[in-house]
Design a protein around this motif. Structure first.
Motif, mmCIF file in Angstrom:
data_model
loop_
_atom_site.group_PDB
_atom_site.id
_atom_site.type_symbol
_atom_site.label_atom_id
_atom_site.label_comp_id
_atom_site.label_asym_id
_atom_site.label_seq_id
_atom_site.Cartn_x
_atom_site.Cartn_y
_atom_site.Cartn_z
ATOM 1 N N GLU A 139 0.844 -1.190 0.000
ATOM 2 C CA GLU A 139 0.000 0.000 0.000
ATOM 3 C C GLU A 139 0.881 1.242 0.000
ATOM 4 O OE1 GLU A 139 -4.172 1.164 2.223
ATOM 5 O OE2 GLU A 139 -2.763 -0.154 3.249
ATOM 6 N N PHE A 140 0.373 2.299 -0.653
ATOM 7 C CA PHE A 140 1.079 3.575 -0.718
ATOM 8 C C PHE A 140 0.164 4.655 -0.150
ATOM 9 C CE2 PHE A 140 2.242 7.382 -3.426
ATOM 10 C CZ PHE A 140 3.386 7.691 -2.698
ATOM 11 N N PHE A 141 0.593 5.272 0.939
ATOM 12 C CA PHE A 141 -0.178 6.342 1.569
ATOM 13 C C PHE A 141 0.297 7.682 1.016
ATOM 14 C CE2 PHE A 141 -0.687 2.850 4.444
ATOM 15 C CZ PHE A 141 -1.990 2.978 4.905
ATOM 16 N N ASN A 142 -0.644 8.492 0.571
ATOM 17 C CA ASN A 142 -0.350 9.805 0.009
ATOM 18 C C ASN A 142 -1.552 10.697 0.280
ATOM 19 O OD1 ASN A 142 -2.251 9.797 -2.396
ATOM 20 N ND2 ASN A 142 -1.110 7.905 -2.768
ATOM 21 N N PRO A 143 -1.480 11.979 -0.051
ATOM 22 C CA PRO A 143 -2.598 12.879 0.272
ATOM 23 C C PRO A 143 -3.943 12.452 -0.322
ATOM 24 C CG PRO A 143 -0.666 14.151 -0.288
ATOM 25 C CD PRO A 143 -0.328 12.714 -0.586
ATOM 26 N N PRO A 146 -7.487 7.183 0.781
ATOM 27 C CA PRO A 146 -8.728 7.336 1.557
ATOM 28 C C PRO A 146 -8.531 7.270 3.072
ATOM 29 C CG PRO A 146 -8.677 5.213 0.435
ATOM 30 C CD PRO A 146 -7.500 5.999 -0.058
ATOM 31 N N LEU A 147 -7.432 6.686 3.510
ATOM 32 C CA LEU A 147 -7.155 6.616 4.943
ATOM 33 C C LEU A 147 -6.027 7.570 5.288
ATOM 34 C CD1 LEU A 147 -7.144 2.750 5.452
ATOM 35 C CD2 LEU A 147 -9.006 4.330 5.939
ATOM 36 N N VAL A 148 -6.038 8.072 6.492
ATOM 37 C CA VAL A 148 -4.943 8.919 6.964
ATOM 38 C C VAL A 148 -4.126 8.088 7.932
ATOM 39 C CG1 VAL A 148 -4.338 10.976 8.275
ATOM 40 C CG2 VAL A 148 -6.290 11.026 6.720
ATOM 41 N N MET A 149 -2.830 7.974 7.661
ATOM 42 C CA MET A 149 -1.972 7.229 8.586
ATOM 43 C C MET A 149 -1.848 8.018 9.885
ATOM 44 S SD MET A 149 1.033 5.338 6.551
ATOM 45 C CE MET A 149 1.718 5.028 8.146
ATOM 46 N N PRO A 150 -1.971 7.356 11.020
ATOM 47 C CA PRO A 150 -1.840 8.081 12.292
ATOM 48 C C PRO A 150 -0.531 8.853 12.396
ATOM 49 C CG PRO A 150 -2.580 5.836 12.669
ATOM 50 C CD PRO A 150 -2.255 5.949 11.203
ATOM 51 N N GLU A 151 0.570 8.302 11.880
ATOM 52 C CA GLU A 151 1.863 8.968 11.969
ATOM 53 C C GLU A 151 1.907 10.244 11.155
ATOM 54 O OE1 GLU A 151 2.589 4.565 12.456
ATOM 55 O OE2 GLU A 151 1.453 5.784 11.095
ATOM 56 N N SER A 152 1.034 10.379 10.164
ATOM 57 C CA SER A 152 1.100 11.554 9.303
ATOM 58 C C SER A 152 -0.036 12.533 9.572
ATOM 59 C CB SER A 152 1.085 11.122 7.828
ATOM 60 O OG SER A 152 -0.145 10.540 7.491
ATOM 61 N N GLU A 153 -0.742 12.331 10.665
ATOM 62 C CA GLU A 153 -1.871 13.191 10.984
ATOM 63 C C GLU A 153 -1.401 14.509 11.581
ATOM 64 O OE1 GLU A 153 -5.360 10.522 12.207
ATOM 65 O OE2 GLU A 153 -5.196 12.013 13.777
ATOM 66 N N GLY A 154 -1.974 15.592 11.106
ATOM 67 C CA GLY A 154 -1.691 16.891 11.692
ATOM 68 C C GLY A 154 -2.479 17.062 12.982
ATOM 69 N N ARG A 155 -2.265 18.154 13.676
ATOM 70 C CA ARG A 155 -2.967 18.401 14.948
ATOM 71 C C ARG A 155 -4.472 18.454 14.777
ATOM 72 N NH1 ARG A 155 0.610 22.266 18.723
ATOM 73 N NH2 ARG A 155 2.596 21.379 18.150
ATOM 74 N N ASP A 156 -4.914 18.882 13.602
ATOM 75 C CA ASP A 156 -6.360 18.994 13.373
ATOM 76 C C ASP A 156 -6.947 17.713 12.783
ATOM 77 O OD1 ASP A 156 -6.287 20.835 10.204
ATOM 78 O OD2 ASP A 156 -5.259 19.021 10.869
ATOM 79 N N GLY A 157 -6.112 16.636 12.677
ATOM 80 C CA GLY A 157 -6.599 15.370 12.160
ATOM 81 C C GLY A 157 -6.455 15.222 10.661
ATOM 82 N N SER A 158 -6.006 16.286 9.979
ATOM 83 C CA SER A 158 -5.830 16.198 8.530
ATOM 84 C C SER A 158 -4.470 15.587 8.213
ATOM 85 C CB SER A 158 -5.932 17.579 7.903
ATOM 86 O OG SER A 158 -4.882 18.397 8.381
ATOM 87 N N SER A 159 -4.323 15.085 7.013
ATOM 88 C CA SER A 159 -3.065 14.491 6.586
ATOM 89 C C SER A 159 -2.009 15.571 6.424
ATOM 90 C CB SER A 159 -3.254 13.756 5.263
ATOM 91 O OG SER A 159 -1.996 13.328 4.778
ATOM 92 N N SER A 160 -0.793 15.271 6.859
ATOM 93 C CA SER A 160 0.301 16.220 6.678
ATOM 94 C C SER A 160 0.891 16.099 5.280
ATOM 95 C CB SER A 160 1.395 15.956 7.725
ATOM 96 O OG SER A 160 1.995 14.691 7.463
#
Length: 178
Positions: A139-143, A146-160
């Motif tokens: 799997e490749f996580f990118n902006p 459909p899922l946001v990786m917990p490690e890449s979550e910003g403070r507001d819950g959005s993807s970094s």
């Protein structure tokens, strides 16, 4: 030379965290053009060590600490997650990492599927996991994922916007093909 795993004790926790940070931070020094600053914060390491079900180990070769690994084992689902893996600076490229992975896999023979994540920019890690350890990119996580990786979550819950690969290794498949 064989690597053995020694359970992380509270008396060596700070040393483990510092060695892990040093190993990860060396990536910035070894790869010009990567963003400055720490690759992983002490808080991120602490969060990983404090996650329910976490097992952390020093990796020893000939009695010397050569690295470490942080795992989450889900015995019920026969799954293991490699949360963090590091090799002490100066020992990279000497099969220590592969030996640490093999020691973890050997310690948990009931785990049938291992999983881990690594950023796309860490091509050395990608080579290591795929070509040396037998993992497959699944799997490749990118902006646009459909899922946001917990490690890449910003403070507001959005993807970094960080780009990550998810790797898996199915032990039954590797036993047949190895």
């Amino acid at each position: 030379m064989t690597v053995t795993l020694e359970k992380l004790g509270g008396d060596t926790r700070n040393s483990f965290i510092e060695k892990l940070k040093e190993s990860f931070d060396a990536f910035v020094e070894e790869n010009p053009g990567t963003p400055e600053g720490p690759v992983i914060s002490r808080g991120e390491i602490e969060a990983s060590l404090n996650r329910p079900g976490t097992e952390a180990y020093w990796a020893l070769r000939d009695g010397q600490r050569v690295g470490g690994i942080v795992l989450i084992i889900d015995a019920e689902r026969a799954r293991g997650d490699i949360e963090l893996l590091f090799v002490v600076n100066g020992l990279k490229g000497k099969s220590v990492g592969a030996d640490i992975v093999a020691a973890a896999e050997g310690r948990y023979p009931s785990v049938k599927t291992w999983e881990l994540h690594t950023p796309y920019v860490e091509t050395r890690n990608i080579h290591f996991y795929v070509n040396k350890c037998g993992y497959k990119i699944v799997e490749f996580f990118n902006p646009k994922h459909p899922l946001v990786m917990p490690e890449s979550e910003g403070r507001d819950g959005s993807s970094s916007g960080e780009l990550f690969f998810r790797f898996e290794k199915k032990m039954d498949e590797n036993e047949v093909t190895s």
